[in-house]
Design a protein around this motif. Structure first.
Motif, PDB file in Angstrom:
ATOM      1  N   LYS A 330       2.758  10.299  -5.032  1.00  0.00           N
ATOM      2  CA  LYS A 330       3.273   9.155  -4.304  1.00  0.00           C
ATOM      3  C   LYS A 330       2.097   8.246  -3.969  1.00  0.00           C
ATOM      4  N   LEU A 331       2.098   7.092  -4.572  1.00  0.00           N
ATOM      5  CA  LEU A 331       1.084   6.083  -4.292  1.00  0.00           C
ATOM      6  C   LEU A 331       1.627   5.135  -3.235  1.00  0.00           C
ATOM      7  N   GLN A 332       0.849   4.927  -2.182  1.00  0.00           N
ATOM      8  CA  GLN A 332       1.207   3.967  -1.138  1.00  0.00           C
ATOM      9  C   GLN A 332       0.055   2.982  -0.970  1.00  0.00           C
ATOM     10  N   THR A 333       0.389   1.714  -0.980  1.00  0.00           N
ATOM     11  CA  THR A 333      -0.601   0.656  -0.892  1.00  0.00           C
ATOM     12  C   THR A 333      -0.345  -0.179   0.354  1.00  0.00           C
ATOM     13  N   VAL A 334      -1.409  -0.537   1.048  1.00  0.00           N
ATOM     14  CA  VAL A 334      -1.299  -1.463   2.174  1.00  0.00           C
ATOM     15  C   VAL A 334      -2.382  -2.521   2.024  1.00  0.00           C
ATOM     16  N   GLY A 335      -2.007  -3.777   2.277  1.00  0.00           N
ATOM     17  CA  GLY A 335      -2.927  -4.883   2.076  1.00  0.00           C
ATOM     18  C   GLY A 335      -2.887  -5.392   0.647  1.00  0.00           C
ATOM     19  N   LEU A 336      -3.731  -6.367   0.358  1.00  0.00           N
ATOM     20  CA  LEU A 336      -3.867  -6.919  -0.989  1.00  0.00           C
ATOM     21  C   LEU A 336      -5.333  -6.828  -1.400  1.00  0.00           C
ATOM     22  N   SER A 337      -5.582  -6.266  -2.567  1.00  0.00           N
ATOM     23  CA  SER A 337      -6.965  -6.078  -3.014  1.00  0.00           C
ATOM     24  C   SER A 337      -7.551  -7.322  -3.671  1.00  0.00           C
ATOM     25  N   THR A 338      -6.762  -8.398  -3.744  1.00  0.00           N
ATOM     26  CA  THR A 338      -7.240  -9.644  -4.343  1.00  0.00           C
ATOM     27  C   THR A 338      -8.579 -10.068  -3.738  1.00  0.00           C
ATOM     28  N   GLY A 339      -9.572 -10.283  -4.582  1.00  0.00           N
ATOM     29  CA  GLY A 339     -10.863 -10.763  -4.114  1.00  0.00           C
ATOM     30  C   GLY A 339     -11.806  -9.686  -3.611  1.00  0.00           C
ATOM     31  N   TYR A 340     -11.487  -8.408  -3.844  1.00  0.00           N
ATOM     32  CA  TYR A 340     -12.391  -7.345  -3.388  1.00  0.00           C
ATOM     33  C   TYR A 340     -13.685  -7.383  -4.203  1.00  0.00           C
TER      34      TYR A 340
END
Length: 408
Positions: A330-340
């Motif tokens: 189960k992959l859970q993502t929070v936030g947006l990695s755009t621009g890391y």
């Protein structure tokens, strides 16, 4: 006929808009129009439980059939809006029917992006966007053993996991150098590539499709390097095209989506847009506006619009989150990695339980958590605060993230 609020799109966003308006006490007339003839239903299971045959058609329904008339929500199925007259507050369907509105909520989402190569029209080529798509796929899978999936995004990977469970031979083709390249860091891509290969998926990256071969049905796929891959069925998962042409033709601002402000209003008076098709600025993605294709985004945008309509406005500020189920993961993502600009690996991928933390400068901007619910829950506060944490502390899985937030 005239409705005080007319909703275009009967997917999750549209259905939830009607539901939320009634929950907030809106007493005006409400209509919910959709292209499909089904009652509003949930879509995330389409590439998971429903594809696997573990969830029935009936269980997909967002609400029982009686729910909609009981709340005076008029369902208008099987219609596609092709034109909008914002001055007259009228929308026109492909059938020629015209519907008048006081306020319009555009929740039409998008359609599965199609391949442009020769043979993409052949029988046996499928998408996974609507229930009818998966029903047609089920019919073909009954006599198929060799499945090719084009696209290494979440839809393609989830479908591959299900099809391996069904004991199908699966080849997955991704044109970019790694799967999930547009949404995740390299360690996560490498992890899921290894997992799928370990489960028997023939996963090929940097694979450029030039043609689908066959007479009336799919027989094989041809790659740019001349490789021929035999296939009985092809599943295409290469993203969506936002369904916004009527809005743009009516003069709305937009491009890769229709532009909305912090209250999800378009540039056209009395017209809102929510969900997959809404292009908006997000504090979690500084710079260019973004479209977010997730249930969370649809639900939270709907709340923003409903509150605005009932006179209790609150700008859209929701924290993005997302999930994906593949095999026992189960992959859970929070936030947006755009621009890391850097990542921190927290835990050991070999244990099938780890998190990948994305940083912009020293600030935590997103987390991808694999079988680590605690990191996902506790990491949300770090993302919302853009907390600056020592990467060495972030990398230590024995240190709870909530304690790092408290210290920060």
């Amino acid at each position: 006929m005239h409705w005080d609020v007319f909703i275009v799109g009967s997917g999750h966003a549209g259905a939830q808009a009607a539901i939320m308006l009634r929950q907030l006490g809106f007493a005006g007339s409400v209509a919910l129009l959709g292209e499909e003839t089904d009652l509003p239903y949930e879509r995330p299971p389409l590439s998971k439980d429903y594809l696997a045959g573990e969830k029935s058609c009936e269980s997909l329904a967002l609400r029982p059939a009686a729910f909609w008339p009981e709340r005076s929500i008029d369902l208008i199925p099987g219609e596609t809006i092709v034109a909008i007259d914002p001055a007259e507050h009228i929308v026109r369907a492909a059938s020629g029917k015209r519907f008048a509105y006081g306020q319009l909520i555009w929740a039409a989402g998008g359609h599965a992006r199609k391949l442009g190569c020769p043979g993409s029209h052949l029988a046996g080529v499928h998408a996974i966007r609507a229930r009818a798509d998966v029903d047609a796929l089920h019919a073909d899978l009954a006599s198929a053993s060799r499945i090719a999936i084009v696209g290494g995004g979440y839809i393609g990977l989830e479908a591959a996991a299900v099809l391996r469970k069904l004991d199908k031979q699966v080849t997955l083709l991704e044109a970019l150098p790694r799967v999930l390249a547009r949404v995740a860091g390299e360690p996560l891509s490498q992890f899921f590539e290894a997992v799928h290969r370990a489960h028997g998926v023939d996963l090929r990256t940097g694979a450029s499709l030039t043609a689908i071969e066959g007479t009336s049905r799919v027989e094989a796929l041809r790659l740019a390097d001349g490789t021929r891959i035999a296939a009985d069925v092809v599943i295409v998962g290469i993203g969506i095209v936002p369904s916004i042409l009527p809005l743009l033709d009516a003069g709305a601002d937009g491009g890769n989506g229709v532009t909305v402000d912090e209250y999800c209003q378009t540039s056209l008076t009395d017209i809102f847009a929510v969900g997959d098709c809404a292009l908006h600025h997000s504090r979690f993605a500084p710079g260019a506006p973004v479209r977010i294709e997730s249930i969370q985004n649809a639900s939270d945008m709907v709340t923003t619009v409903a509150r605005f309509i009932v006179g209790d406005p609150a700008p859209y500020r929701a924290t993005p989150w997302f999930w994906s189920n593949q095999y026992d993961l189960k992959l859970q993502t929070v936030g947006l990695s755009t621009g890391y600009d850097s990542t921190v690996l927290r835990g050991d991928p070999d244990t099938r339980s780890f998190s990948l933390i994305y940083l912009s400068g020293c600030a935590v901007i997103a987390l991808d958590c694999v079988n680590r619910v605690r990191d996902y829950v506790q990491g949300r506060a770090l993302v919302e605060a853009r907390a600056a944490i020592d990467p060495m502390l972030l990398a230590d899985p024995e240190i709870p993230l909530k304690s790092l937030f408290q210290k920060a």
